[in-house]
Design a protein around this motif. Structure first.
Motif, PDB file in Angstrom:
ATOM      1  N   ILE A  49     -43.319  22.236  33.880  1.00  0.00           N
ATOM      2  CA  ILE A  49     -43.100  20.708  33.466  1.00  0.00           C
ATOM      3  C   ILE A  49     -43.120  20.084  34.831  1.00  0.00           C
ATOM      4  O   ILE A  49     -43.509  18.754  34.796  1.00  0.00           O
ATOM      5  CB  ILE A  49     -41.488  20.865  32.902  1.00  0.00           C
ATOM      6  N   ALA A  50     -42.613  20.741  35.840  1.00  0.00           N
ATOM      7  CA  ALA A  50     -42.558  19.995  37.279  1.00  0.00           C
ATOM      8  C   ALA A  50     -42.574  21.021  38.221  1.00  0.00           C
ATOM      9  O   ALA A  50     -41.848  22.359  37.959  1.00  0.00           O
ATOM     10  CB  ALA A  50     -41.529  19.191  37.451  1.00  0.00           C
ATOM     11  N   ALA A  51     -43.449  20.852  39.349  1.00  0.00           N
ATOM     12  CA  ALA A  51     -43.337  21.775  40.635  1.00  0.00           C
ATOM     13  C   ALA A  51     -43.580  21.122  41.972  1.00  0.00           C
ATOM     14  O   ALA A  51     -44.309  20.284  41.782  1.00  0.00           O
ATOM     15  CB  ALA A  51     -44.375  22.964  40.311  1.00  0.00           C
ATOM     16  N   ALA A  52     -42.626  21.167  42.614  1.00  0.00           N
ATOM     17  CA  ALA A  52     -42.792  20.247  43.914  1.00  0.00           C
ATOM     18  C   ALA A  52     -41.928  21.188  45.112  1.00  0.00           C
ATOM     19  O   ALA A  52     -41.274  22.357  44.671  1.00  0.00           O
ATOM     20  CB  ALA A  52     -42.007  19.242  43.817  1.00  0.00           C
ATOM     21  N   VAL A  53     -42.194  20.912  46.134  1.00  0.00           N
ATOM     22  CA  VAL A  53     -42.021  21.340  47.396  1.00  0.00           C
ATOM     23  C   VAL A  53     -41.386  20.416  48.424  1.00  0.00           C
ATOM     24  O   VAL A  53     -41.837  19.298  48.479  1.00  0.00           O
ATOM     25  CB  VAL A  53     -43.024  22.184  48.449  1.00  0.00           C
ATOM     26  N   TYR A  54     -40.127  20.735  48.620  1.00  0.00           N
ATOM     27  CA  TYR A  54     -39.313  19.911  49.647  1.00  0.00           C
ATOM     28  C   TYR A  54     -39.074  20.399  50.903  1.00  0.00           C
ATOM     29  O   TYR A  54     -38.912  21.198  51.393  1.00  0.00           O
ATOM     30  CB  TYR A  54     -37.934  19.373  49.028  1.00  0.00           C
ATOM     31  N   ASP A  55     -39.224  19.353  51.914  1.00  0.00           N
ATOM     32  CA  ASP A  55     -38.928  19.993  53.432  1.00  0.00           C
ATOM     33  C   ASP A  55     -37.571  20.122  53.834  1.00  0.00           C
ATOM     34  O   ASP A  55     -36.603  19.758  52.688  1.00  0.00           O
ATOM     35  CB  ASP A  55     -39.679  18.956  54.411  1.00  0.00           C
ATOM     36  N   ASP A  56     -37.030  20.403  54.879  1.00  0.00           N
ATOM     37  CA  ASP A  56     -35.730  20.763  55.335  1.00  0.00           C
ATOM     38  C   ASP A  56     -34.881  19.483  55.449  1.00  0.00           C
ATOM     39  O   ASP A  56     -33.630  19.712  55.274  1.00  0.00           O
ATOM     40  CB  ASP A  56     -35.649  21.223  56.585  1.00  0.00           C
ATOM     41  N   GLU A  57     -35.393  18.375  55.069  1.00  0.00           N
ATOM     42  CA  GLU A  57     -34.570  17.106  54.845  1.00  0.00           C
ATOM     43  C   GLU A  57     -34.527  16.580  53.674  1.00  0.00           C
ATOM     44  O   GLU A  57     -33.755  15.635  53.461  1.00  0.00           O
ATOM     45  CB  GLU A  57     -35.223  15.906  55.900  1.00  0.00           C
ATOM     46  N   GLY A  58     -34.945  17.131  52.632  1.00  0.00           N
ATOM     47  CA  GLY A  58     -34.736  16.899  51.208  1.00  0.00           C
ATOM     48  C   GLY A  58     -35.958  15.970  50.743  1.00  0.00           C
ATOM     49  O   GLY A  58     -35.744  15.479  49.581  1.00  0.00           O
ATOM     50  N   HIS A  59     -36.924  15.488  51.417  1.00  0.00           N
ATOM     51  CA  HIS A  59     -37.970  14.609  50.932  1.00  0.00           C
ATOM     52  C   HIS A  59     -39.124  15.685  50.335  1.00  0.00           C
ATOM     53  O   HIS A  59     -39.494  16.780  50.869  1.00  0.00           O
ATOM     54  CB  HIS A  59     -38.680  14.252  52.107  1.00  0.00           C
ATOM     55  N   ARG A  60     -39.654  15.209  49.264  1.00  0.00           N
ATOM     56  CA  ARG A  60     -40.654  15.956  48.593  1.00  0.00           C
ATOM     57  C   ARG A  60     -42.062  15.714  49.137  1.00  0.00           C
ATOM     58  O   ARG A  60     -42.310  14.756  49.750  1.00  0.00           O
ATOM     59  CB  ARG A  60     -41.022  15.113  47.225  1.00  0.00           C
ATOM     60  N   THR A  61     -42.555  16.962  49.614  1.00  0.00           N
ATOM     61  CA  THR A  61     -43.768  16.893  50.300  1.00  0.00           C
ATOM     62  C   THR A  61     -45.038  16.608  49.383  1.00  0.00           C
ATOM     63  O   THR A  61     -45.947  15.751  49.628  1.00  0.00           O
ATOM     64  CB  THR A  61     -43.917  18.237  51.027  1.00  0.00           C
ATOM     65  N   ALA A  62     -44.942  16.943  48.160  1.00  0.00           N
ATOM     66  CA  ALA A  62     -46.344  17.076  46.987  1.00  0.00           C
ATOM     67  C   ALA A  62     -45.797  17.475  45.838  1.00  0.00           C
ATOM     68  O   ALA A  62     -45.008  18.542  45.665  1.00  0.00           O
ATOM     69  CB  ALA A  62     -47.498  17.697  47.295  1.00  0.00           C
ATOM     70  N   ASN A  63     -46.515  17.063  44.820  1.00  0.00           N
ATOM     71  CA  ASN A  63     -46.406  17.738  43.342  1.00  0.00           C
ATOM     72  C   ASN A  63     -47.559  18.661  43.194  1.00  0.00           C
ATOM     73  O   ASN A  63     -48.666  18.460  43.720  1.00  0.00           O
ATOM     74  CB  ASN A  63     -46.287  16.735  42.139  1.00  0.00           C
ATOM     75  N   TYR A  64     -47.194  19.800  42.331  1.00  0.00           N
ATOM     76  CA  TYR A  64     -48.314  20.661  41.927  1.00  0.00           C
ATOM     77  C   TYR A  64     -48.305  20.954  40.525  1.00  0.00           C
ATOM     78  O   TYR A  64     -47.263  21.012  39.864  1.00  0.00           O
ATOM     79  CB  TYR A  64     -48.248  21.899  42.737  1.00  0.00           C
ATOM     80  N   THR A  65     -49.330  21.332  40.022  1.00  0.00           N
ATOM     81  CA  THR A  65     -49.775  21.618  38.546  1.00  0.00           C
ATOM     82  C   THR A  65     -49.841  23.315  38.580  1.00  0.00           C
ATOM     83  O   THR A  65     -49.783  23.649  37.348  1.00  0.00           O
ATOM     84  CB  THR A  65     -50.705  20.978  38.015  1.00  0.00           C
TER      85      THR A  65
END
Length: 385
Positions: A49-65
């Protein structure tokens, strides 16, 4: 942990292939087959449904399928966290996650098969949490339950949904609007999900409270279908209690392990707030169960009272009918006596006693009158008339 007795052979084969870990693992779109080369995926529709990676400050780096892209991005993000949301995945999709994040086979099996009670279990550095969400459907006045499984590791969160609630995209959006909270790591995601589930319990409590008020009015109005509604509502309250009560144990387990696993004080306060709201819900559910028991008792009493009144009315009617039958029978007997005498003397035989005597006719009349008066006196004495 109770082991399921419904493991299929296919599931056992997949569970045996879960152990290779993240370094050098096989991509999520392939399935291990001994030492053979990876084969192609088994189903076209992805459960992601959703897949994302976040950096150590809580910001999303990108979405993935694709899971492979998510794993690759997580490895290249020091201190980062992956949050992957799945809906009703099959064992092959979970196998890829299990190999990458070293998920325990028993937890993976539970996530595939669903129908688990709310619980929390720890496998090494990974928490496996089963939650039951609920929402009130106004259109049909029923409660709909959904199951959510959450894997929480040092640098990842995997949610596996078996139902339409809770609204995880809303939870993700809320956390992404507060990067400082998301930057606290996977525990923040777990607590935010639990908070959303507990918040969603509030409309359910309001809906059940309204239904119980309606039922109370229906009970005293004599609605014939209220017994069935009480039973259905009691089942919903019991199911709701089965979702709420174990979740209290989950909160207690998280609170006990907070210091041991170095959960910061703010997250502990967040968890206590969730536990407080959950306690209010649990108390409301207990109140509903007690109220429904009382309503059921009152309804049974009223039904018995109405039945007694109906039986009394039927008895009175039967008695009245019996009295009327007695009167009709008495008058029929009285009228039958003159008819009998008249029939005898009406046979017109030439040779009959008193047929040609002067006093034969008066004697017949007197006999008819005497028999009728005698029968009337007997019936009055027997209180039939």
């Amino acid at each position: 942990m109770a082991f399921s007795s419904h493991r299929s052979a296919r599931t056992r084969q997949m569970l045996g292939a879960l152990r290779p870990r993240r370094p050098g693992g096989v991509g999520p779109d392939a399935v291990l087959a001994g030492d053979q080369a990876p084969v192609t995926p088994l189903r076209a529709r992805s459960a992601i449904i959703a897949a994302a990676v976040y950096d150590d400050e809580g910001h999303r780096t990108a979405n993935y399928t694709r899971l492979a892209d998510t794993f690759r991005a997580l490895r290249s993000t020091p201190g980062g966290m992956a949050w992957i949301g799945l809906e009703r995945p099959d064992e092959h999709e979970l196998a890829a996650l299990a190999r990458e994040f070293d998920l325990h086979p028993l937890a993976v099996e539970d996530a595939i098969q669903a129908h688990q009670r709310p619980k929390i279990e720890r496998y090494g550095d990974t928490l496996f949490v089963v939650l039951h969400a609920a929402r009130y459907l106004d259109s049909v006045e029923e409660v709909e339950f959904s199951e959510l499984h959450v894997f929480v590791g040092p640098d990842f969160v995997v949610t596996v949904r078996h139902g339409s609630s809770p609204d995880l995209p809303a939870v993700r959006a809320r956390l992404e609007s507060s990067p400082q909270m998301l930057g606290r790591g996977p525990e923040a995601v777990l607590y935010a999900i639990m908070d959303r589930i507990v918040d969603d319990y509030a409309p359910v409590v309001s809906g059940l409270d309204f239904d119980i008020d309606q039922i109370e009015g229906e009970v005293f109005s004599g609605d014939a279908h209220v017994s069935r509604r009480i039973y259905e509502l009691s089942r919903e309250v019991v199911d709701f209690q089965r979702a709420v009560r174990p979740l209290q144990n989950v909160c207690q387990s998280l609170a006990k392990g907070a210091e041991k696993y170095r959960v910061d004080s703010e997250m502990q306060a967040y968890l206590r707030d969730v536990a407080d709201h959950l306690t209010e819900v649990a108390e409301s559910v207990e109140t509903f169960r007690a109220a429904l028991r009382d309503i059921l008792t009152v309804n049974a009493t009223l039904v018995a009272q109405r039945q007694n009144e109906e039986m009394t009315h039927l008895t009175e009617v039967s008695i009245k009918q019996g009295e009327e039958v007695k009167k009709i029978s008495g008058w029929a007997a009285i009228l039958f006596a003159p008819t009998l005498v008249g029939a005898i003397y009406g046979m017109n035989f030439d040779v009959m006693p008193e047929l040609h005597t002067a006093w034969g006719y008066p004697m017949a009349l007197v006999l008819m009158l005497a028999v009728s008066v005698g029968l009337y006196g007997v019936f009055r004495w027997k209180k039939w008339m």
